[in-house]
Design a protein around this motif. Structure first.
Motif, PDB file in Angstrom:
ATOM      1  N   CYS A  28       0.844  -1.184   0.000  1.00  0.00           N
ATOM      2  CA  CYS A  28       0.000   0.000   0.000  1.00  0.00           C
ATOM      3  C   CYS A  28       0.883   1.238   0.000  1.00  0.00           C
ATOM      4  O   CYS A  28       2.077   1.156   0.289  1.00  0.00           O
ATOM      5  CB  CYS A  28      -0.938  -0.007   1.210  1.00  0.00           C
ATOM      6  SG  CYS A  28      -0.168   0.495   2.756  1.00  0.00           S
ATOM      7  N   PRO A  29       0.345   2.431  -0.327  1.00  0.00           N
ATOM      8  CA  PRO A  29       1.160   3.652  -0.380  1.00  0.00           C
ATOM      9  C   PRO A  29       1.827   4.009   0.943  1.00  0.00           C
ATOM     10  O   PRO A  29       2.852   4.699   0.955  1.00  0.00           O
ATOM     11  CB  PRO A  29       0.143   4.728  -0.799  1.00  0.00           C
ATOM     12  CG  PRO A  29      -0.939   3.993  -1.504  1.00  0.00           C
ATOM     13  CD  PRO A  29      -1.032   2.671  -0.815  1.00  0.00           C
ATOM     14  N   ALA A  30       1.269   3.527   2.050  1.00  0.00           N
ATOM     15  CA  ALA A  30       1.852   3.840   3.361  1.00  0.00           C
ATOM     16  C   ALA A  30       3.036   2.940   3.697  1.00  0.00           C
ATOM     17  O   ALA A  30       3.661   3.122   4.746  1.00  0.00           O
ATOM     18  CB  ALA A  30       0.789   3.717   4.444  1.00  0.00           C
ATOM     19  N   GLY A  31       3.324   1.980   2.833  1.00  0.00           N
ATOM     20  CA  GLY A  31       4.483   1.131   3.056  1.00  0.00           C
ATOM     21  C   GLY A  31       4.195  -0.202   3.707  1.00  0.00           C
ATOM     22  O   GLY A  31       5.121  -0.988   3.946  1.00  0.00           O
ATOM     23  N   HIS A  32       2.943  -0.489   4.028  1.00  0.00           N
ATOM     24  CA  HIS A  32       2.616  -1.809   4.574  1.00  0.00           C
ATOM     25  C   HIS A  32       2.690  -2.849   3.451  1.00  0.00           C
ATOM     26  O   HIS A  32       2.238  -2.592   2.329  1.00  0.00           O
ATOM     27  CB  HIS A  32       1.221  -1.804   5.190  1.00  0.00           C
ATOM     28  CG  HIS A  32       1.050  -0.787   6.267  1.00  0.00           C
ATOM     29  ND1 HIS A  32       0.179   0.278   6.163  1.00  0.00           N
ATOM     30  CD2 HIS A  32       1.670  -0.643   7.467  1.00  0.00           C
ATOM     31  CE1 HIS A  32       0.245   1.016   7.253  1.00  0.00           C
ATOM     32  NE2 HIS A  32       1.154   0.489   8.069  1.00  0.00           N
ATOM     33  N   SER A  33       3.241  -4.008   3.741  1.00  0.00           N
ATOM     34  CA  SER A  33       3.376  -5.047   2.718  1.00  0.00           C
ATOM     35  C   SER A  33       2.934  -6.393   3.277  1.00  0.00           C
ATOM     36  O   SER A  33       3.033  -6.654   4.486  1.00  0.00           O
ATOM     37  CB  SER A  33       4.824  -5.138   2.230  1.00  0.00           C
ATOM     38  OG  SER A  33       5.689  -5.522   3.276  1.00  0.00           O
ATOM     39  N   TYR A  34       2.449  -7.242   2.376  1.00  0.00           N
ATOM     40  CA  TYR A  34       1.897  -8.540   2.753  1.00  0.00           C
ATOM     41  C   TYR A  34       2.376  -9.575   1.740  1.00  0.00           C
ATOM     42  O   TYR A  34       2.089  -9.458   0.540  1.00  0.00           O
ATOM     43  CB  TYR A  34       0.361  -8.471   2.781  1.00  0.00           C
ATOM     44  CG  TYR A  34      -0.141  -7.350   3.651  1.00  0.00           C
ATOM     45  CD1 TYR A  34      -0.324  -7.535   5.017  1.00  0.00           C
ATOM     46  CD2 TYR A  34      -0.377  -6.070   3.103  1.00  0.00           C
ATOM     47  CE1 TYR A  34      -0.754  -6.489   5.831  1.00  0.00           C
ATOM     48  CE2 TYR A  34      -0.803  -5.031   3.913  1.00  0.00           C
ATOM     49  CZ  TYR A  34      -0.987  -5.251   5.273  1.00  0.00           C
ATOM     50  OH  TYR A  34      -1.398  -4.205   6.072  1.00  0.00           O
ATOM     51  N   ASP A  35       3.074 -10.579   2.232  1.00  0.00           N
ATOM     52  CA  ASP A  35       3.619 -11.607   1.356  1.00  0.00           C
ATOM     53  C   ASP A  35       2.515 -12.507   0.822  1.00  0.00           C
ATOM     54  O   ASP A  35       1.543 -12.823   1.524  1.00  0.00           O
ATOM     55  CB  ASP A  35       4.637 -12.467   2.100  1.00  0.00           C
ATOM     56  CG  ASP A  35       5.889 -11.690   2.476  1.00  0.00           C
ATOM     57  OD1 ASP A  35       6.162 -10.658   1.821  1.00  0.00           O
ATOM     58  OD2 ASP A  35       6.592 -12.107   3.411  1.00  0.00           O
ATOM     59  N   ILE A  36       2.686 -12.944  -0.408  1.00  0.00           N
ATOM     60  CA  ILE A  36       1.764 -13.886  -1.034  1.00  0.00           C
ATOM     61  C   ILE A  36       2.299 -15.297  -0.821  1.00  0.00           C
ATOM     62  O   ILE A  36       3.465 -15.584  -1.112  1.00  0.00           O
ATOM     63  CB  ILE A  36       1.609 -13.583  -2.535  1.00  0.00           C
ATOM     64  CG1 ILE A  36       1.009 -12.185  -2.720  1.00  0.00           C
ATOM     65  CG2 ILE A  36       0.730 -14.632  -3.216  1.00  0.00           C
ATOM     66  CD1 ILE A  36       1.016 -11.697  -4.156  1.00  0.00           C
ATOM     67  N   ALA A  37       1.478 -16.171  -0.279  1.00  0.00           N
ATOM     68  CA  ALA A  37       1.878 -17.549  -0.015  1.00  0.00           C
ATOM     69  C   ALA A  37       2.170 -18.281  -1.328  1.00  0.00           C
ATOM     70  O   ALA A  37       1.734 -17.868  -2.410  1.00  0.00           O
ATOM     71  CB  ALA A  37       0.774 -18.279   0.747  1.00  0.00           C
ATOM     72  N   ARG A  38       2.894 -19.363  -1.211  1.00  0.00           N
ATOM     73  CA  ARG A  38       3.271 -20.153  -2.386  1.00  0.00           C
ATOM     74  C   ARG A  38       2.045 -20.554  -3.219  1.00  0.00           C
ATOM     75  O   ARG A  38       2.083 -20.564  -4.443  1.00  0.00           O
ATOM     76  CB  ARG A  38       4.026 -21.408  -1.938  1.00  0.00           C
ATOM     77  CG  ARG A  38       4.469 -22.315  -3.075  1.00  0.00           C
ATOM     78  CD  ARG A  38       5.264 -23.507  -2.578  1.00  0.00           C
ATOM     79  NE  ARG A  38       4.443 -24.396  -1.749  1.00  0.00           N
ATOM     80  CZ  ARG A  38       4.515 -24.483  -0.429  1.00  0.00           C
ATOM     81  NH1 ARG A  38       5.381 -23.726   0.248  1.00  0.00           N
ATOM     82  NH2 ARG A  38       3.746 -25.307   0.265  1.00  0.00           N
ATOM     83  N   GLU A  39       0.932 -20.852  -2.532  1.00  0.00           N
ATOM     84  CA  GLU A  39      -0.277 -21.279  -3.248  1.00  0.00           C
ATOM     85  C   GLU A  39      -0.988 -20.122  -3.945  1.00  0.00           C
ATOM     86  O   GLU A  39      -1.804 -20.340  -4.835  1.00  0.00           O
ATOM     87  CB  GLU A  39      -1.243 -21.965  -2.281  1.00  0.00           C
ATOM     88  CG  GLU A  39      -0.723 -23.255  -1.690  1.00  0.00           C
ATOM     89  CD  GLU A  39       0.135 -23.024  -0.444  1.00  0.00           C
ATOM     90  OE1 GLU A  39       0.525 -24.023   0.176  1.00  0.00           O
ATOM     91  OE2 GLU A  39       0.397 -21.848  -0.094  1.00  0.00           O
TER      92      GLU A  39
END
Length: 274
Positions: free
Chosen positions: A22-33
């Motif tokens: 997101c523009p605020a810098g929060h990030s969320y990894d995408i699982a292998r699936e």
């Protein structure tokens, strides 16, 4: 651009490689699936929320065998009939993605050009859902705290999952629709007759929710001959009966090689007012 929003600051999320940012810098990894985890710790009510691996495996086995195909076909038909071009669809409580994938395929084949997302609390279920349909976005999230923008969704599908009416109103556009699937009174009556000494029908009350108008109901019924013992036990394990059946009832079921049951559903259609 994703249908999902950052669960921390509510800003839009953009997929970049193996992450959502997101523009605020929060990030969320995408699982292998292929799914993403968007459930903040303060929204988790247990260490591993949602259905466990055993229940998910049972549902995958039973549904993949096609026993509930008439319900999926009815949802596909309703989704295509009531979706505008470029429809934005959310499956709340999508589970292992059996119904999500069918609806998505029907919308794509009809030329609707849909954007589709599914959420569920169960990581075990979303592993199957994301592998089943690579074009749909899936996220671990709560129906009561949807990581979705206000007024951004045209159609919500809610199949045997919690009815988070206030959240559904928030994310639906004015005039947006909700398809809510609940069991009919006689759903799986023959199974309940094996499990319980005094089975009782499911309630069939008239359901009303503030902010929604009722726009129709479809009854979906089919007779389901189950001639495989493991499929029969899978049906049992994917239902709430698995948690609250007396040992004597489970023993009776385990002694059966086959059982014919009625699959009976109510598909309730609502429209957001305003």
């Amino acid at each position: 651009m994703s249908l999902f929003r950052c669960p921390v600051c509510r800003s839009p999320l953009v997929r970049e490689g193996r992450q959502y940012r997101c523009p605020a810098g929060h990030s969320y990894d995408i699982a292998r699936e292929g799914y993403v985890h968007l459930l903040p710790p303060n929204q988790k009510h247990s260490k591993a929320p949602g259905d466990d691996k055993e229940m998910v495996s049972a549902r995958v086995r039973f549904l993949t065998a096609g026993y509930y195909a008439p319900l999926r076909a009815a949802l596909e038909e309703e989704a295509v009939r009531h979706s505008p071009p470029g429809v934005r669809l959310l499956d709340s409580g999508c589970g292992e993605g059996y119904y999500t994938a069918g609806i998505a395929r029907a919308l794509r084949e009809s030329g609707k050009g849909p954007e589709i997302a599914g959420i569920d609390l169960s990581k075990a279920a979303l592993r199957h859902a994301a592998r089943r349909d690579k074009e749909t976005e899936f996220a671990v999230a709560s129906a009561y705290h949807l990581p979705v923008a206000d007024g951004s969704i045209d159609l919500i599908v809610n199949c045997f999952s919690p009815m988070a009416a206030a959240e559904f109103l928030r994310v639906l556009r004015p005039g947006g629709r909700l398809l809510y699937v609940v069991p009919a009174p006689d759903h799986l009556w023959e199974l309940k007759a094996v499990l319980y000494d005094t089975p009782y029908p499911n309630p069939e009350e008239s359901i009303r929710y503030p902010g929604f108008s009722t726009s129709g109901e479809i009854k979906v019924e089919n007779t389901v001959p189950i001639t495989d013992h493991e499929d029969l036990m899978a049906l049992f394990r994917m239902t709430p009966y698995c948690w609250k059946t007396p040992k004597a009832g489970v023993a009776r079921l385990e002694g059966l090689d086959r059982l014919t049951v009625r699959a009976s559903f109510r598909v309730l259609a609502f429209q957001k007012e305003g």
